[in-house]
Design a protein around this motif. Structure first.
Motif, mmCIF file in Angstrom:
data_model
loop_
_atom_site.group_PDB
_atom_site.id
_atom_site.type_symbol
_atom_site.label_atom_id
_atom_site.label_comp_id
_atom_site.label_asym_id
_atom_site.label_seq_id
_atom_site.Cartn_x
_atom_site.Cartn_y
_atom_site.Cartn_z
ATOM 1 N N ALA A 328 0.863 -1.185 0.000
ATOM 2 C CA ALA A 328 0.000 0.000 0.000
ATOM 3 C C ALA A 328 0.893 1.226 0.000
ATOM 4 O O ALA A 328 2.098 1.132 0.244
ATOM 5 N N ARG A 329 0.289 2.382 -0.285
ATOM 6 C CA ARG A 329 0.928 3.661 -0.003
ATOM 7 C C ARG A 329 -0.106 4.465 0.764
ATOM 8 O O ARG A 329 -1.018 5.052 0.192
ATOM 9 N N MET A 330 0.040 4.460 2.072
ATOM 10 C CA MET A 330 -0.942 5.060 2.958
ATOM 11 C C MET A 330 -0.547 6.495 3.288
ATOM 12 O O MET A 330 0.630 6.792 3.479
ATOM 13 N N TYR A 331 -1.543 7.353 3.379
ATOM 14 C CA TYR A 331 -1.292 8.745 3.729
ATOM 15 C C TYR A 331 -1.946 9.109 5.055
ATOM 16 O O TYR A 331 -2.234 10.269 5.327
ATOM 17 N N SER A 332 -2.165 8.089 5.862
ATOM 18 C CA SER A 332 -2.614 8.288 7.239
ATOM 19 C C SER A 332 -2.247 7.052 8.035
ATOM 20 O O SER A 332 -1.850 6.027 7.470
ATOM 21 N N ALA A 333 -2.404 7.157 9.327
ATOM 22 C CA ALA A 333 -2.328 5.959 10.155
ATOM 23 C C ALA A 333 -3.509 5.055 9.813
ATOM 24 O O ALA A 333 -4.555 5.520 9.355
ATOM 25 N N PRO A 334 -3.377 3.752 10.025
ATOM 26 C CA PRO A 334 -4.490 2.844 9.741
ATOM 27 C C PRO A 334 -5.509 2.828 10.876
ATOM 28 O O PRO A 334 -5.265 3.329 11.975
ATOM 29 N N ALA A 335 -6.664 2.228 10.588
ATOM 30 C CA ALA A 335 -7.674 1.905 11.594
ATOM 31 C C ALA A 335 -8.124 0.481 11.328
ATOM 32 O O ALA A 335 -8.157 0.037 10.171
ATOM 33 N N VAL A 336 -8.480 -0.258 12.373
ATOM 34 C CA VAL A 336 -8.798 -1.669 12.185
ATOM 35 C C VAL A 336 -9.909 -2.092 13.131
ATOM 36 O O VAL A 336 -10.039 -1.579 14.243
ATOM 37 N N THR A 337 -10.728 -3.030 12.664
ATOM 38 C CA THR A 337 -11.720 -3.689 13.504
ATOM 39 C C THR A 337 -11.874 -5.122 13.028
ATOM 40 O O THR A 337 -11.295 -5.518 12.004
ATOM 41 N N SER A 338 -12.651 -5.894 13.761
ATOM 42 C CA SER A 338 -12.963 -7.271 13.381
ATOM 43 C C SER A 338 -14.479 -7.401 13.342
ATOM 44 O O SER A 338 -15.139 -7.359 14.380
ATOM 45 N N SER A 339 -15.045 -7.544 12.130
ATOM 46 C CA SER A 339 -16.498 -7.515 11.974
ATOM 47 C C SER A 339 -17.134 -8.900 11.981
ATOM 48 O O SER A 339 -18.353 -9.015 11.875
ATOM 49 N N ALA A 340 -16.322 -9.948 12.097
ATOM 50 C CA ALA A 340 -16.846 -11.313 12.152
ATOM 51 C C ALA A 340 -15.727 -12.232 12.617
ATOM 52 O O ALA A 340 -14.562 -11.821 12.697
ATOM 53 N N THR A 378 -9.699 14.581 6.053
ATOM 54 C CA THR A 378 -8.517 15.304 6.529
ATOM 55 C C THR A 378 -7.925 14.633 7.761
ATOM 56 O O THR A 378 -7.195 15.261 8.522
ATOM 57 N N SER A 379 -8.255 13.371 7.961
ATOM 58 C CA SER A 379 -7.714 12.648 9.116
ATOM 59 C C SER A 379 -7.671 11.168 8.800
ATOM 60 O O SER A 379 -8.266 10.703 7.818
ATOM 61 N N GLN A 380 -6.993 10.440 9.661
ATOM 62 C CA GLN A 380 -7.096 8.995 9.583
ATOM 63 C C GLN A 380 -8.514 8.588 9.964
ATOM 64 O O GLN A 380 -9.220 9.316 10.671
ATOM 65 N N PRO A 381 -8.988 7.429 9.512
ATOM 66 C CA PRO A 381 -10.335 6.989 9.865
ATOM 67 C C PRO A 381 -10.388 6.393 11.270
ATOM 68 O O PRO A 381 -9.364 6.125 11.899
ATOM 69 N N ALA A 382 -11.611 6.188 11.740
ATOM 70 C CA ALA A 382 -11.880 5.435 12.963
ATOM 71 C C ALA A 382 -12.958 4.422 12.631
ATOM 72 O O ALA A 382 -13.874 4.710 11.850
ATOM 73 N N VAL A 383 -12.874 3.232 13.208
ATOM 74 C CA VAL A 383 -13.786 2.164 12.815
ATOM 75 C C VAL A 383 -14.090 1.279 14.010
ATOM 76 O O VAL A 383 -13.253 1.097 14.900
ATOM 77 N N VAL A 384 -15.321 0.730 14.032
ATOM 78 C CA VAL A 384 -15.727 -0.180 15.090
ATOM 79 C C VAL A 384 -16.780 -1.126 14.541
ATOM 80 O O VAL A 384 -17.464 -0.814 13.550
ATOM 81 N N ILE A 391 -20.086 -2.650 10.311
ATOM 82 C CA ILE A 391 -18.915 -1.784 10.422
ATOM 83 C C ILE A 391 -19.398 -0.342 10.436
ATOM 84 O O ILE A 391 -20.199 0.058 9.585
ATOM 85 N N ASP A 392 -18.923 0.436 11.397
ATOM 86 C CA ASP A 392 -19.201 1.869 11.441
ATOM 87 C C ASP A 392 -17.896 2.618 11.254
ATOM 88 O O ASP A 392 -16.913 2.377 11.967
ATOM 89 N N LEU A 393 -17.893 3.540 10.292
ATOM 90 C CA LEU A 393 -16.688 4.221 9.844
ATOM 91 C C LEU A 393 -16.853 5.723 10.060
ATOM 92 O O LEU A 393 -17.900 6.294 9.732
ATOM 93 N N PHE A 394 -15.821 6.359 10.610
ATOM 94 C CA PHE A 394 -15.862 7.789 10.913
ATOM 95 C C PHE A 394 -14.598 8.461 10.386
ATOM 96 O O PHE A 394 -13.508 7.875 10.422
ATOM 97 N N VAL A 395 -14.752 9.717 9.916
ATOM 98 C CA VAL A 395 -13.611 10.526 9.496
ATOM 99 C C VAL A 395 -13.890 11.985 9.837
ATOM 100 O O VAL A 395 -15.033 12.374 10.104
ATOM 101 N N ARG A 396 -12.853 12.783 9.790
ATOM 102 C CA ARG A 396 -13.000 14.236 9.857
ATOM 103 C C ARG A 396 -12.996 14.784 8.439
ATOM 104 O O ARG A 396 -12.148 14.412 7.623
ATOM 105 N N GLY A 397 -13.943 15.652 8.135
ATOM 106 C CA GLY A 397 -14.023 16.239 6.805
ATOM 107 C C GLY A 397 -13.185 17.496 6.680
ATOM 108 O O GLY A 397 -12.539 17.942 7.642
ATOM 109 N N VAL A 398 -13.213 18.102 5.500
ATOM 110 C CA VAL A 398 -12.436 19.324 5.275
ATOM 111 C C VAL A 398 -12.983 20.486 6.089
ATOM 112 O O VAL A 398 -12.279 21.474 6.326
#
Length: 597
Positions: A328-340, A378-384, A391-398
């Protein structure tokens, strides 16, 4: 673990086995039978040590053909009896400790003895694993009781007893230094590699230390008084902790009759110093094993670690877990969850500002290709995930607001993005107290922590509440028990701080300072009731791990490797394991499966 070594059967000068000591009693005990069966059930071999720790006895055994033949017959007889009881012994370890001083034929006798007993045991049991215990300095010369290059053809491995290297027991000092002093692990390994292949070298490490009465509190202080000589301590983690490589501590031991006793027992009326290997310093030795591709490491001795799990965790990290690069070429820190079950879902921001997701359905063994999720972030994601497939996914917008979308089919399809009013100065973090519950945290423009909750899966939200503090990083949140929320953040002093709620966020305890010197935001996960695991980059850009089993007392920071270029992300698929992710220096995603004991 590959081998359990029973220590051991004592060999007497005439080659007979001492049948009056504890080694003989335990050899014939039900307890040993239980250990043998458990080891074999786990796929481990069991070997028996024959030991002679007296120079006269060693010389007699190895230079007398009669004594040598007696040992061979007696050992094979005992191993055969175990066979008859379906308690097979898979090999033999020789621990004969003596000196060549005054015994001119002991070295050649030792080589001959090793050849003969190894040949006899293998003739009866061809797959037998034959090892010999040798000193840390034995490969530094061709003298002494062990001539390593002569012994090498006759053994499967040398167990290098790389401890008891204190050069002068009249001064406090390290038991097993990595460098310096007269003997040390680094030099010992390099010397052994000139005499034997790496595949035949096992680096022994000590699960014990030494303590002294000393004249003052300076490192390596002179010993003093009747109690000044070194005394071994097999549970040093009960005493004051030290620092890596040569952990040591000093403290005042009061005189008899005083109201308090020193933490390692007894009264001495003097300063005390303790030197031992903790998990961090043992980790450096394991790095030496791996860097030189040695056969492995050996522990003297199992049980000396008491009930502590930190040493097992270090072994798992160095010999079981390893970092893997996921392209990958990531431009933020990762976020991870386990959905099953067995499922891992990893998210990160790409160069175009969109989100990218990659998943595994076999606990991280294989991975699907990256898929793009339309977004402008404009941020790394958050997930749970609070339910299977959800899966619920959150980010900060511009606009610094919070954006949310969800999936009920493990990311195959998504709801539209919904905007939630906010003015965040950090990425969000999210955890869940239960079904349909979403607990979101973020840093405000005033560097304080803010909290937002939904009890209907994000259909509606309560107003933001200000929790306070003065944070210098994104927060990390986790729930380890019903109604419990724990939020971690880096403070302005770069230390780790924790704030907790035990009533589902209705009220909050005061912030706790947990220490450290963080170079990133923290990440947090939980794999059991009350269990908290926290990860962050240190100043060397390596990932470090801090954990608590009750949310109150915390274990040491454990170094997990690096360097990395982002904060880590963590989740757990079940008890005793954590899946850890971070962005490497090459912007690729790196993955570690961490096993916890």
């Amino acid at each position: 673990m590959s081998t359990v070594d029973y220590f051991g059967l004592t060999i007497q000068a005439d080659g007979s086995i001492n049948q009056s000591d504890r080694g003989w009693t335990n050899w014939n005990s039900a307890g040993l039978a239980t250990v043998i069966n458990a080891a074999h059930a786990a796929g481990d071999r069991v070997v028996v040590t024959i030991k002679a720790l007296n120079a006269d006895a060693v010389n007699s055994i190895v230079t007398s053909s009669t004594a040598t033949n007696n040992v061979i017959q007696n050992v094979i007889a005992q191993m055969s009896l175990k066979d008859q009881a379906n308690l097979n012994i898979d090999g033999l370890n020789i621990d004969f400790e003596g000196t060549s001083t005054g015994y001119p034929n002991v070295q050649s006798g030792m080589t001959n003895f090793t050849q003969q007993i190894g040949s006899a045991v293998r003739q009866r049991w061809p797959a037998s694993f034959i090892t010999i215990d040798t000193y840390s300095g034995s490969a530094s010369w061709d003298g002494g009781i062990f001539k390593i290059d002569d012994l090498a053809p006759y053994v499967d491995a040398f167990f290098v007893m790389a401890y008891d290297m204190v050069p002068d027991f009249n001064h406090a000092g390290p038991n097993a230094p990595m460098n310096g002093w007269t003997y040390n692990d680094t030099t010992s390994v390099s010397q052994y590699l000139t005499k034997a292949p790496a595949s035949k070298i096992i680096l022994g490490v000590p699960y014990y230390g030494y303590k002294w009465c000393t004249v003052d509190t300076y490192a390596y202080a002179p010993a003093t008084g009747a109690d000044g000589k070194a005394v071994s301590s097999t549970n040093p983690r009960a005493c004051p902790a030290g620092t890596a490589q040569e952990p040591w501590a000093s403290w005042w031991s009061p005189p008899p009759g005083s109201p308090s006793v020193d933490p390692c027992g007894a009264y001495h009326s003097s300063w005390r110093e303790l030197y031992y290997d903790d998990a961090a310093s043992l980790g450096l030795k394991y790095d030496l094993v791996n860097a030189n591709n040695l056969r492995g490491t050996g522990l003297w001795a199992l049980g000396y670690d008491g009930s502590s799990t930190d040493l097992w965790n270090e072994l798992a990290l160095k010999f079981v877990s390893y970092w893997r690069a996921l392209s990958a070429r990531m431009y933020s820190a990762p976020a991870v969850t386990s959905s099953a079950a067995n499922r891992l879902d990893v998210f990160a921001r790409g160069q175009d500002g969109a989100l990218y997701e990659r998943s595994s359905s076999d606990s991280g063994d294989t991975w699907n290709y990256w898929s793009r999720i339309q977004a402008v972030t404009t941020s790394q994601p958050a997930v749970v995930s609070f339910a299977a497939g959800r899966i619920d996914l959150f980010v900060r917008g511009v606009d610094m607001a919070l954006y949310h979308r969800s999936s009920i089919d493990s990311g195959a399809s998504w709801t539209p993005w919904s905007r939630i009013q906010a003015n965040m100065s950090s990425a969000p973090t999210v955890t869940s107290l239960g079904a349909n519950r979403l607990d979101v945290f973020a840093r405000g423009q005033d560097n304080a922590l803010y909290y937002l909750e939904s009890t209907d899966g994000g259909m509606s939200w309560k107003p933001w509440s200000r929790i306070g503090a003065n944070m210098s990083s994104d927060p990390a949140a986790v729930s380890s028990a019903a109604g419990r929320l724990d939020v971690f953040a880096r403070g302005q002093d770069n230390a780790l701080y924790l704030i907790s709620s035990t009533d589902s966020g209705a009220s909050w305890q005061p912030w706790q300072r947990l220490g450290g010197n963080l170079a990133s935001a923290p990440a947090a996960s939980s794999w059991g009731q009350g269990r908290l695991d926290v990860f962050a980059l240190g100043r060397d850009l390596n990932v470090y791990h801090l954990y608590s089993s009750d949310g109150t007392s915390w274990q040491y920071w454990q170094r997990l490797g690096g360097p990395f270029s982002s904060a880590p992300a963590a989740t757990s698929q079940g008890s005793g394991s954590i899946d850890l992710f971070a962005r490497g220096q090459d912007l690729a995603l790196d993955y570690l499966r961490l096993y916890i004991f």
